[in-house]
Design an enzyme around this catalytic site. Structure first.
Site, PDB file in Angstrom:
ATOM      1  N   GLU A 148      40.377  43.780  47.680  1.00  0.00           N
ATOM      2  CA  GLU A 148      40.881  42.604  48.366  1.00  0.00           C
ATOM      3  C   GLU A 148      42.083  42.123  47.554  1.00  0.00           C
ATOM      4  O   GLU A 148      41.969  41.945  46.335  1.00  0.00           O
ATOM      5  CB  GLU A 148      39.803  41.508  48.406  1.00  0.00           C
ATOM      6  CG  GLU A 148      40.299  40.313  49.171  1.00  0.00           C
ATOM      7  CD  GLU A 148      39.294  39.161  49.258  1.00  0.00           C
ATOM      8  OE1 GLU A 148      38.139  39.320  48.820  1.00  0.00           O
ATOM      9  OE2 GLU A 148      39.706  38.105  49.763  1.00  0.00           O
ATOM     10  N   ARG A 153      27.763  48.488  39.195  1.00  0.00           N
ATOM     11  CA  ARG A 153      29.100  48.089  38.781  1.00  0.00           C
ATOM     12  C   ARG A 153      29.225  48.194  37.266  1.00  0.00           C
ATOM     13  O   ARG A 153      28.229  48.273  36.553  1.00  0.00           O
ATOM     14  CB  ARG A 153      29.416  46.675  39.255  1.00  0.00           C
ATOM     15  CG  ARG A 153      28.552  45.592  38.643  1.00  0.00           C
ATOM     16  CD  ARG A 153      28.663  44.281  39.398  1.00  0.00           C
ATOM     17  NE  ARG A 153      29.973  43.674  39.273  1.00  0.00           N
ATOM     18  CZ  ARG A 153      30.813  43.478  40.302  1.00  0.00           C
ATOM     19  NH1 ARG A 153      30.490  43.839  41.510  1.00  0.00           N
ATOM     20  NH2 ARG A 153      31.975  42.898  40.115  1.00  0.00           N
ATOM     21  N   LYS A 192      37.183  38.207  39.377  1.00  0.00           N
ATOM     22  CA  LYS A 192      38.571  37.812  39.586  1.00  0.00           C
ATOM     23  C   LYS A 192      38.728  36.294  39.470  1.00  0.00           C
ATOM     24  O   LYS A 192      39.738  35.812  38.996  1.00  0.00           O
ATOM     25  CB  LYS A 192      39.051  38.310  40.943  1.00  0.00           C
ATOM     26  CG  LYS A 192      39.566  39.737  40.854  1.00  0.00           C
ATOM     27  CD  LYS A 192      40.164  40.205  42.157  1.00  0.00           C
ATOM     28  CE  LYS A 192      39.100  40.767  43.045  1.00  0.00           C
ATOM     29  NZ  LYS A 192      39.584  41.451  44.228  1.00  0.00           N
TER      30      LYS A 192
HETATM   31  P1  ATP Z   1      35.423  40.558  41.785  1.00  0.00           P
HETATM   32  O1  ATP Z   1      33.942  40.367  41.920  1.00  0.00           O
HETATM   33  O2  ATP Z   1      35.911  40.845  40.423  1.00  0.00           O
HETATM   34  O3  ATP Z   1      36.226  39.489  42.466  1.00  0.00           O
HETATM   35  P2  ATP Z   1      35.447  42.297  44.004  1.00  0.00           P
HETATM   36  O4  ATP Z   1      34.323  43.230  44.069  1.00  0.00           O
HETATM   37  O5  ATP Z   1      35.419  41.118  44.885  1.00  0.00           O
HETATM   38  O6  ATP Z   1      35.714  41.913  42.516  1.00  0.00           O
HETATM   39  P3  ATP Z   1      37.267  43.894  45.438  1.00  0.00           P
HETATM   40  O7  ATP Z   1      38.736  43.791  45.481  1.00  0.00           O
HETATM   41  O8  ATP Z   1      36.501  43.555  46.653  1.00  0.00           O
HETATM   42  O9  ATP Z   1      36.814  43.018  44.223  1.00  0.00           O
HETATM   43  O10 ATP Z   1      36.826  45.295  44.884  1.00  0.00           O
HETATM   44  C1  ATP Z   1      37.304  46.521  45.339  1.00  0.00           C
HETATM   45  C2  ATP Z   1      36.328  47.589  44.987  1.00  0.00           C
HETATM   46  O11 ATP Z   1      36.118  47.644  43.592  1.00  0.00           O
HETATM   47  C3  ATP Z   1      34.977  47.326  45.621  1.00  0.00           C
HETATM   48  O12 ATP Z   1      34.536  48.529  46.231  1.00  0.00           O
HETATM   49  C4  ATP Z   1      34.112  46.930  44.477  1.00  0.00           C
HETATM   50  O13 ATP Z   1      32.789  47.325  44.689  1.00  0.00           O
HETATM   51  C5  ATP Z   1      34.745  47.664  43.306  1.00  0.00           C
HETATM   52  N1  ATP Z   1      34.467  46.944  42.068  1.00  0.00           N
HETATM   53  C6  ATP Z   1      34.749  45.662  41.789  1.00  0.00           C
HETATM   54  N2  ATP Z   1      34.275  45.319  40.571  1.00  0.00           N
HETATM   55  C7  ATP Z   1      33.686  46.426  40.063  1.00  0.00           C
HETATM   56  C8  ATP Z   1      32.999  46.722  38.855  1.00  0.00           C
HETATM   57  N3  ATP Z   1      32.831  45.811  37.907  1.00  0.00           N
HETATM   58  N4  ATP Z   1      32.522  47.974  38.681  1.00  0.00           N
HETATM   59  C9  ATP Z   1      32.697  48.913  39.628  1.00  0.00           C
HETATM   60  N5  ATP Z   1      33.318  48.705  40.797  1.00  0.00           N
HETATM   61  C10 ATP Z   1      33.810  47.475  41.023  1.00  0.00           C
HETATM   62 MG    MG Z   2      35.021  41.769  47.081  1.00  0.00          MG
END
Ligand code: ATP
Ligand code: MG
Length: 565
Positions: free
Chosen positions: A35, A263, A273
């Site tokens: 995102e 994760r 984020k």
């Molecule tokens: P955050 O929780 O940090 O805001 P998010 O999961 O909302 O992160 P996205 O931009 O939606 O961020 O993530 C894109 C991809 O990265 C998703 O498929 C998510 O599952 C993966 N991802 C995010 N954080 C991790 C992590 N700590 N380990 C592995 N994969 C991750």
């Molecule tokens: Mg997300």
């Protein structure tokens, strides 16, 4: 990328099995779906390496897809930074760059399709009422009074929602599933909401936006994704993913398989984020690419290499069980890569003057230093030894501690790549601070000559000629947090910021470093790995960032604090 030494994992096993049964006709198509509401961090790197790595391994493709359904928090700056980071990590999506917003028309069409089939309805309860009626983990939810609106009425309202007739929050579109489902995600989740807000790509075309759970599965299906990999918190959303696609079998070309993995949780860092934005906005760091940040932009500026991050992703592996990875593992992967590739150079970070009394004034002795001790093919460079030198203050002790083998009064050390010197006396200021260390050298002991072999000394210190050394800005970075779990429950992560995580000094470097190129990496002998700052380094005016020390200096500190939550 799957070398024989790579441990396999359950996702690879699923793919192998699918290929065996011909489920996807051997096709492997994955996607990385960020995102654009912040910069990517090291956690994302795990997902990027997994998705792109599997595609490479199975001759498939991996898409880069922006999940841009929430324009309030999203921005083009983030899109650009994400593209740059994925590319920097070494991955290529070819022509497969997509945006969920590309599908807004289809998503809308499918929503009408669901309404017509009585699988979705417009709810006019306020958001907090909807929340209240959702029930809890132990109690079933309650039907909304609007749940049984006739399809024509729903369609009319939904079209008027789209046309902009209603204010934000006046209505939502909900999937009609089961308010008594033990899985809360299936209790008639909201799939569209009204938001009168400009979208960075679709402008003002839309004032209703689809929700993530509805958008994601459809985007996957429209792109012919085979394996939709996501993190464990989406496990409970999988039934919804499947429900939506099951309703749309006539509309979408395939039904991808959602597979969840654990994760990355990394000690001494925060990964969400929201928290990273907090650090940036409150100026607790110098922006998203601050070298102390665990964003990919920050790690890059710190001197991390794509190869080190890919090695890390491979080493930590993929599993279904949540766990913590120690920051030291990431740093070790970095050292492994840099030890192999970084050229060796001399820097004196805390200079004190060393004068060789029996060395002729004006004489310059040419010494040869290897660029890499294990790689003679990388050659040597010249260092000029003169009467006055800078050495590092920590390489001298007036009253030596036990086990100190460097320079002390009356003892001998080797000036690296040059001669053996013996300390004769000191010059101090009124406060007793050492201003000059005086010594005599033995001209028969030059490194690389037969004479060097005749006498062994234990200490070996680095030096720079005061005539030739160049003063430069050096930024000594360290871990951003002192607590291995800065955002554990009940803690405010901002209270464990490391006050010593950034220190700017002026140090001396050898002339060969003056024309370091932005992002060039070096090992400053005995000090650690450094990178020429990618932004502030100018021709003949390098600025160096400390990437990592030569070994983990945090062990003794982290052992004192609680490693486990
Ligand atoms: P955050 O929780 O940090 O805001 P998010 O999961 O909302 O992160 P996205 O931009 O939606 O961020 O993530 C894109 C991809 O990265 C998703 O498929 C998510 O599952 C993966 N991802 C995010 N954080 C991790 C992590 N700590 N380990 C592995 N994969 C991750
Ligand atoms: Mg997300």
């Amino acid at each position: 990328m799957n070398t024989p030494s790579t441990p396999t994992h359950f996702i690879r096993n699923i793919i192998e099995e699918d290929n065996r049964t011909g489920k996807w006709n051997g096709r492997v198509e994955t996607r990385f779906p960020p995102e654009p509401n912040g910069y990517l961090h090291i956690g994302h790197a795990k997902s990027i390496c997994l998705n792109f790595g599997l595609a490479l391994e199975y001759n498939g493709i991996c898409h880069l897809r922006f999940d841009d359904t929430n324009p309030e928090k999203e921005a083009q700056e983030y899109v650009d930074a994400i593209i740059e980071s994925v590319r920097w990590l070494g991955f290529d999506w070819k022509e497969h760059l997509y945006y969920a917003s590309d599908y807004f028309d289809r998503l809308y069409e499918f929503a009408e399709y669901l309404i017509v089939r009585d699988k979705a309805y417009v709810d006019s309860l306020p958001a907090d009422e909807i929340r209240k009626l959702r029930g809890t983990l132990t109690e079933a939810g309650t039907n909304s009074p609007y749940r049984n609106r006739p399809a024509e009425e729903n369609l009319d309202l939904f079209r008027r929602m789209r046309a902009g007739e209603f204010a934000d929050g006046a209505h939502v579109l909900r999937a009609k599933i089961d308010m008594a489902s033990p899985n809360i995600n299936l209790r008639d989740p909201v799939i569209y909401r009204i938001r009168h807000i400009h979208h960075q790509r679709t402008g003002d075309k839309w004032c209703i936006y689809p929700m993530y759970d509805y958008t994601h599965c459809i985007s996957d299906a429209l792109e012919y994704i085979t394996h939709s990999l996501c993190t464990l918190e989406f496990e409970d959303h999988r039934p919804l993913y499947d429900w939506v696609l099951d309703q749309l079998t006539e509309k979408v070309p395939c039904h991808p398989q959602q597979i969840e993995f654990a994760r990355l949780n990394l000690t001494y860092s925060v990964m969400s984020k929201r928290k990273l934005i907090d650090l940036v906005e409150n100026k607790l760091v110098d922006g998203w690419d601050d070298p102390r940040m665990n964003t990919l932009a920050g790690l890059r500026r710190r001197g991390y290499t794509p190869a080190a991050i890919r090695l890390f992703a491979e080493r930590i592996g993929i599993s279904k069980a949540d766990s913590w990875i120690d920051m030291a593992i990431l740093e070790d992967c970095l050292r492994e890569d840099l030890n192999e590739h970084a050229l060796r150079r001399i820097a004196v970070l805390d200079p004190v003057l060393l004068v060789i009394d029996n060395f002729a004034e004006g004489h310059e002795e040419i010494c040869h230093a290897p660029n890499h001790p294990q790689k003679p093919e990388l050659g040597t460079r010249e260092l000029l030894l003169t009467k006055r030198l800078y050495i590092d203050r920590e390489d001298f002790m007036e009253i030596p501690e036990k086990g100190f083998f460097r320079l002390t009064p009356g003892t001998e050390v080797r000036l690296r790549y040059a001669f053996i010197v013996k300390c004769t006396h000191l010059v101090k200021d009124d406060q007793g601070k050492i201003l000059e260390i005086h010594c005599m050298y033995d001209p028969d002991t030059k490194s690389g000559t037969a004479g060097a072999e005749t006498r062994k000394v234990r200490g070996n210190i680095h030096w720079l000629s005061t005539t030739h050394a160049k003063a430069v800005e050096i930024r000594l970075y360290d871990r951003l947090f002192t607590d291995p779990h800065p955002d554990a429950e009940g803690k405010d992560f901002k209270t464990s910021l490391n006050p010593d995580s950034k220190r700017i000094i002026t140090g001396y470097v050898e002339p060969a470093l003056c024309n370091a190129l932005p992002e060039q990496q070096f090992q400053f002998e005995r000090h650690g790995y450094f990178v020429a700052d990618p932004i502030d380094t100018k021709p003949e005016k390098p600025v160096f960032n400390r990437t990592a020390s030569l070994r983990n200096t945090w062990e003794k500190i982290s052992n004192k604090s609680t490693i486990n939550k």
